[in-house]
Design an enzyme around this catalytic site. Structure first.
Site, short mmCIF file in Angstrom:
data_model
loop_
_atom_site.label_atom_id
_atom_site.label_comp_id
_atom_site.label_asym_id
_atom_site.label_seq_id
_atom_site.Cartn_x
_atom_site.Cartn_y
_atom_site.Cartn_z
N ASN A 207 99.66 56.20 66.12
CA ASN A 207 98.89 55.92 67.35
C ASN A 207 99.83 55.33 68.40
O ASN A 207 101.03 55.19 68.17
CB ASN A 207 97.72 54.98 67.05
CG ASN A 207 98.20 53.67 66.48
OD1 ASN A 207 98.89 52.90 67.14
ND2 ASN A 207 97.91 53.41 65.21
N ASP A 276 93.31 54.13 60.13
CA ASP A 276 92.18 54.02 59.20
C ASP A 276 92.27 55.06 58.09
O ASP A 276 91.75 54.86 57.01
CB ASP A 276 90.86 54.19 59.96
CG ASP A 276 90.51 52.91 60.72
OD1 ASP A 276 90.67 51.84 60.13
OD2 ASP A 276 90.11 53.01 61.89
N LYS A 286 109.59 70.05 54.58
CA LYS A 286 109.00 70.28 55.90
C LYS A 286 108.00 71.45 55.85
O LYS A 286 108.32 72.52 55.33
CB LYS A 286 110.14 70.59 56.89
CG LYS A 286 109.66 70.70 58.30
CD LYS A 286 110.81 70.98 59.24
CE LYS A 286 110.25 71.43 60.57
NZ LYS A 286 111.17 72.25 61.30
N LYS A 334 82.37 44.19 64.02
CA LYS A 334 83.61 44.08 63.23
C LYS A 334 83.83 42.64 62.78
O LYS A 334 84.23 42.39 61.66
CB LYS A 334 84.82 44.54 64.06
CG LYS A 334 85.01 46.04 64.00
CD LYS A 334 86.22 46.54 64.77
CE LYS A 334 86.13 48.06 64.83
NZ LYS A 334 87.02 48.67 65.79
#
Ligand code: PMT
Length: 402
Positions: A207, A276, A286, A334
């Site tokens: 991310n 997550d 590869k 949360k």
């Protein structure tokens, strides 16, 4: 600190004139200000102006017998609670980065044990130059605090980054650095950056986290006296001074590193953006293109902060929530689901907030449901506000328990 001693180094850039206003504001803010000017700075503004505003003699010359006996460079270095260099030109930044002490200002900076705040100001192309950027990175690595230059119209006629920040913003940054060492009893673990989950030996799932928020938390905690372990996913940032850094790559590695520290920690701040999910398996070689669609299967990663929430005894666990919708609703859920003490709700869609920028806008949320929204501010300033809030929470919990 009632009347902090600030030694202000002024170097020879056009923004020198703004340093006069800076002195006025610092004096008005009850600081004792001693000004050290380079020879070039004295070409732009006279020492007399700084002397009049600061109410103290201005030092300009390392080899002046009068100045050395009256002011003394070691005396200046020792008396400083904070040293500020504003404006800092490319030239002085380079000399400081090289550890050169060939005039009064660079000698005082090298001799002081006080925190040093460097405020660059120069032409946009000079500031962007890789050598200037490398020198600024060297200063940061050596523990100096470097303030971001402001953007806008520059005296050289260009538009861009390189302006001296407003004097009031420099005063606020100076005040932040003068905070007391109020975290000396704490052993703090901070997580930062992304996790990388491998797909094959050359590809990964990750991310946009740069690690800036977590590194700011670690830096601020160390400056305030805490013993800090920074568990960091892959980032381009240098390890903060005075912080033990444990590099990790995957969520599993981050979990292991955090759990190894948890029992002896007093608090954990989970600023990392942990994936997550991870690919069920990583190919050993590869993956080859064959022109067809591929289907990847992902399995859930361990929820590290939820595990800490379930295990905690005396530790305070502070989580983050990066949200793109229904910020407060999701953040509250949360906080309770993961049994956290405090939660930093981060709207990552807002301008100047979230991933990979130097600023952030967060809302601090506690278990009683109190929500404290903070305006957009530097990640360093956000980090200090989070630590203030953590200390306040800890003191309140102590009082309740007593
Ligand atoms: O790194 P920067 O570029 O400076 O950006 C800062 C930031 C946006 C990454 C940071 O401010 C932030 O919001 N961090 C939390 C990111 C995140 O993963 O949020 P989340 O809502 O998905 O997770 C909630 C909490 O659970 C977080 O404390 C996270 O660290 C933790 N978590 C998440 C997944 C997982 N498997 N294990 C976890 O412990």
């Amino acid at each position: 600190m009632e009347k902090p001693n600030i030694v202000l180094g002024v170097t020879g850039g056009i923004a020198c004139y703004k340093a006069l206003e800076l002195v006025r504001l610092l004096v008005q803010d009850s600081c004792d200000v001693r000004v050290v000017m380079t020879r070039a700075a004295a070409e732009f503004v006279t020492p007399l102006s700084f002397q009049t505003l600061s109410g103290s003699p201005v030092a300009t010359d390392l080899f002046s017998l009068t100045q050395e006996s009256e002011i003394g460079h070691i005396n200046l270095a020792d008396r400083a609670d904070l040293m500020v260099v504003a404006p800092a030109t490319a030239n002085v930044i380079a000399r400081l980065a090289a550890g050169i002490a060939d005039d009064l200002l660079t000698t005082v900076v090298l001799a002081t044990r006080a925190p040093v705040l460097v405020v660059p100001s120069m032409n946009v192309h000079m500031l962007e130059h890789p050598l200037v950027q490398a020198n600024l990175a060297k200063l940061r690595n050596a523990g100096y605090h470097v303030m971001e230059a402001a953007s806008g119209y520059l005296a050289c006629g260009y538009e861009g980054k390189g302006r001296l920040p407003e004097p009031q913003a420099i005063v606020e940054e100076a005040r932040r650095l003068l905070r007391p060492r109020d975290l000396t009893d704490e052993r703090i673990v901070v997580t930062a950056g992304p996790s990388r989950e491998p797909l094959d030996p050359v590809r990964f799932f990750s991310n946009r986290s740069s690690g800036k928020m977590g590194y700011a938390l670690a830096r601020a905690a160390a400056r305030r006296g805490a013993q800090v372990t920074l568990v960091s996913g892959p980032t381009a940032l240098s390890a903060p001074e005075g912080v033990r850094t444990v590099p990790v790559v995957t969520a599993e590695e981050m979990r292991e590193a955090v759990l190894a520290e948890f029992d002896s920690a007093t608090a954990v701040f989970m600023a990392a953006a942990v994936a997550d999910y991870r690919p069920r398996s990583a190919a050993g070689t590869k993956m080859k293109r064959n022109g067809k669609a591929i289907r990847l299967e992902f399995v859930p990663n361990p929820d590290i902060v939820a595990e800490l929430g379930a295990r905690k005894r005396q530790q305070i666990v502070v989580g983050f929530a990066a949200e793109t919708e229904s910020l407060m609703e999701n953040a509250r859920a949360k906080l309770h689901r993961k049994n956290l003490d405090l939660l930093v709700a981060n709207d990552v869609t807002q301008e100047g907030s979230g991933f990979d920028v130097d600023t952030n806008a967060v809302t601090l949320l506690d278990r009683d449901g109190t929500a404290t929204p903070l305006p957009v501010m530097s990640k360093d300033a956000v980090a200090d506000r989070i630590h203030d809030w953590f200390l306040q929470y800890k003191n309140q919990s102590r009082r309740r328990g007593a």
